[in-house]
Motif scaffolding. Structure first.
Motif, PDB file in Angstrom:
ATOM      1  N   UNK A  74      -0.748  64.245  28.593  1.00  0.00           N
ATOM      2  CA  UNK A  74      -1.254  64.619  27.273  1.00  0.00           C
ATOM      3  C   UNK A  74      -0.816  66.035  26.900  1.00  0.00           C
ATOM      4  N   UNK A  75      -0.766  66.913  27.888  1.00  0.00           N
ATOM      5  CA  UNK A  75      -0.329  68.285  27.617  1.00  0.00           C
ATOM      6  C   UNK A  75       1.132  68.316  27.156  1.00  0.00           C
ATOM      7  N   UNK A  76       2.071  67.675  27.860  1.00  0.00           N
ATOM      8  CA  UNK A  76       3.454  67.617  27.342  1.00  0.00           C
ATOM      9  C   UNK A  76       3.547  66.943  25.971  1.00  0.00           C
ATOM     10  N   UNK A  77       2.716  65.923  25.740  1.00  0.00           N
ATOM     11  CA  UNK A  77       2.732  65.232  24.445  1.00  0.00           C
ATOM     12  C   UNK A  77       2.353  66.192  23.318  1.00  0.00           C
ATOM     13  N   UNK A  78       1.300  66.964  23.534  1.00  0.00           N
ATOM     14  CA  UNK A  78       0.838  67.902  22.503  1.00  0.00           C
ATOM     15  C   UNK A  78       1.828  69.049  22.328  1.00  0.00           C
ATOM     16  N   UNK A  79       2.387  69.551  23.438  1.00  0.00           N
ATOM     17  CA  UNK A  79       3.356  70.643  23.341  1.00  0.00           C
ATOM     18  C   UNK A  79       4.607  70.201  22.581  1.00  0.00           C
ATOM     19  N   UNK A  80       5.032  68.958  22.813  1.00  0.00           N
ATOM     20  CA  UNK A  80       6.200  68.443  22.093  1.00  0.00           C
ATOM     21  C   UNK A  80       5.873  68.258  20.615  1.00  0.00           C
ATOM     22  N   UNK A 111      12.864  62.404  22.696  1.00  0.00           N
ATOM     23  CA  UNK A 111      12.910  61.678  23.974  1.00  0.00           C
ATOM     24  C   UNK A 111      11.691  62.037  24.829  1.00  0.00           C
ATOM     25  N   UNK A 112      11.356  63.320  24.897  1.00  0.00           N
ATOM     26  CA  UNK A 112      10.183  63.753  25.656  1.00  0.00           C
ATOM     27  C   UNK A 112       8.907  63.102  25.126  1.00  0.00           C
ATOM     28  N   UNK A 113       8.786  63.063  23.817  1.00  0.00           N
ATOM     29  CA  UNK A 113       7.587  62.496  23.199  1.00  0.00           C
ATOM     30  C   UNK A 113       7.489  60.999  23.475  1.00  0.00           C
ATOM     31  N   UNK A 138       5.995  68.668  31.899  1.00  0.00           N
ATOM     32  CA  UNK A 138       5.346  69.899  31.445  1.00  0.00           C
ATOM     33  C   UNK A 138       6.354  71.039  31.309  1.00  0.00           C
ATOM     34  N   UNK A 139       7.218  71.180  32.291  1.00  0.00           N
ATOM     35  CA  UNK A 139       8.231  72.250  32.265  1.00  0.00           C
ATOM     36  C   UNK A 139       9.196  72.040  31.108  1.00  0.00           C
ATOM     37  N   UNK A 140       9.658  70.797  30.929  1.00  0.00           N
ATOM     38  CA  UNK A 140      10.621  70.510  29.860  1.00  0.00           C
ATOM     39  C   UNK A 140       9.997  70.681  28.481  1.00  0.00           C
ATOM     40  N   UNK A 141       8.739  70.269  28.320  1.00  0.00           N
ATOM     41  CA  UNK A 141       8.084  70.414  27.022  1.00  0.00           C
ATOM     42  C   UNK A 141       7.833  71.882  26.685  1.00  0.00           C
ATOM     43  N   UNK A 142       7.489  72.692  27.690  1.00  0.00           N
ATOM     44  CA  UNK A 142       7.331  74.132  27.464  1.00  0.00           C
ATOM     45  C   UNK A 142       8.661  74.778  27.076  1.00  0.00           C
ATOM     46  N   UNK A 143       9.726  74.367  27.779  1.00  0.00           N
ATOM     47  CA  UNK A 143      11.051  74.902  27.461  1.00  0.00           C
ATOM     48  C   UNK A 143      11.463  74.509  26.046  1.00  0.00           C
ATOM     49  N   UNK A 144      11.183  73.261  25.672  1.00  0.00           N
ATOM     50  CA  UNK A 144      11.506  72.804  24.310  1.00  0.00           C
ATOM     51  C   UNK A 144      10.725  73.585  23.269  1.00  0.00           C
ATOM     52  N   UNK A 145       9.432  73.840  23.544  1.00  0.00           N
ATOM     53  CA  UNK A 145       8.596  74.579  22.601  1.00  0.00           C
ATOM     54  C   UNK A 145       9.113  76.007  22.394  1.00  0.00           C
ATOM     55  N   UNK A 146       9.448  76.679  23.496  1.00  0.00           N
ATOM     56  CA  UNK A 146       9.930  78.058  23.396  1.00  0.00           C
ATOM     57  C   UNK A 146      11.286  78.118  22.705  1.00  0.00           C
ATOM     58  N   UNK A 147      12.173  77.177  23.025  1.00  0.00           N
ATOM     59  CA  UNK A 147      13.492  77.158  22.405  1.00  0.00           C
ATOM     60  C   UNK A 147      13.376  76.885  20.910  1.00  0.00           C
TER      61      UNK A 147
END
Length: 350
Positions: A175-181, A222-224, A331-340
């Protein structure tokens, strides 16, 4: 509905010549609009009873149902009568009313999410359009986790309890990666309002390609989609019910109408996931020639088709692998996507 247009209850009041500023009128119109949207969602869910078997059979080279009515369509009625007429068995030692409420929580949490989904921009098919629309959808969808825990804990069954624990672990991990994406889309659109997110995708990206966020940021898309598979419990993430390991997990002790509600909730959540994907990544109801509501249905069913493909083609992962993929990968990929995304939008807007 254009950005800032009147939601469906206000539009109905105006069509009927009633005062759209009267709270009582709006309440009645909101109930009518909710009933219409709910019926639309439940109709799609009922068709799933037939479509799920046909699609899975096509993927696995089988015939599937073809005897009950033309093309097997009457299996929808047959299954409804069969399941609802069964005896509701209440096991000894269950924790009521938690055991009774769990199926209702699962089904209703997904239906609540459809309240802010714009299904058609031209004809204002959207019950409400709050400024925090996307946050509201994620919040209501996450209530399902409570229902899974209630069902698993209250059933007085070790397999149900394991299924409930797995559901909690899985939902928190994904759920955390989903929301971050989803937050990366909010950065692009500059708003949590669902109609604003759809409107922001109306421009052309390159030539005939629209500026849908699935094209603008395919990595986030893709992440979502992967995180959504985990949220709706489809392969390779159907760990909470894993029939070959824990019978049926959190729903092991449910029968009759409660069993129907559990499965109804599962498929409504799949369609809610498809509606969210269509809204924030695929331009919502936007599309050429056909009415917006038709495009919305096509996109929503396309996501359902993807979940069925995953169910038929992708093997289930182990619970330890699932948690590792969620916390160490997604989680790591979604955080990286958010920052980028934040950096790109910040540089472009300078």
């Amino acid at each position: 509905m254009q950005s800032g247009g009147a939601p469906l209850p206000e539009m109905l009041a105006e069509l009927l010549g009633l005062d759209p500023t009267n709270p009582g009128v709006i309440l009645v119109m909101a109930l009518i609009a909710s009933a219409a949207v709910g019926s639309f969602v439940l109709t799609n869910t009922a068709i799933v009873i037939w479509a799920k078997r046909k699609i899975t059979a096509a993927f696995t080279d089988r015939i599937a149902i073809n005897r009950v009515g033309p093309l097997g369509l009457l299996i929808i009625v047959a299954d409804a009568v069969r399941l609802l007429s069964k005896e509701l068995i209440v096991p000894e030692g269950v924790d009521r009313p938690a055991w009774d409420l769990a199926p209702l929580v699962l089904a209703s949490s997904a239906l609540l999410g459809f309240a802010v989904i714009p299904m058609d921009m031209e004809y204002n098919i959207q019950i409400a359009d709050p400024e925090v629309g996307l946050a509201y959808v994620f919040a209501t969808a996450s209530i399902a986790s409570v229902g899974l825990v209630m069902a698993g804990y209250a059933s007085n069954n070790k397999y149900s309890f394991l299924g409930g624990l797995r559901a909690v672990a899985q939902n928190i991990a994904y759920e955390i990666p989903l929301i971050l994406t989803g937050a990366s889309v909010v950065i692009f659109a500059g708003s949590l309002q669902m109609s604003e997110i759809v409107t922001a995708q109306q421009q052309s990206l390159v030539g005939p390609i629209p500026s849908w966020y699935a094209f603008v940021n395919p990595f986030a898309f893709v992440l979502f989609m992967i995180a959504n598979l985990a949220e709706v419990g489809r392969n390779p993430f159907d760990i909470p019910e894993a029939p070959t390991e824990i019978v049926a997990g959190y729903q092991t002790e449910y029968s009759s109408v409660y069993f129907v509600l559990m499965y109804l909730g599962e498929f409504i959540h799949i369609f809610l996931g498809g509606a969210i994907v269509a809204t924030i990544f695929l331009g919502g109801p936007a599309g050429p020639v056909l009415p917006g509501i038709v495009w919305f249905i096509i996109k929503m069913w396309a996501v359902f088709l993807f979940t069925q493909w995953a169910r038929s083609a992708v093997p289930r992962v182990r619970i330890d692998q699932l948690i590792e993929i969620g916390w160490k990968g997604m989680l790591v990929l979604s955080l990286a996507n958010l920052m980028l995304t934040a950096v790109i939008v910040g540089v472009v807007n300078v």
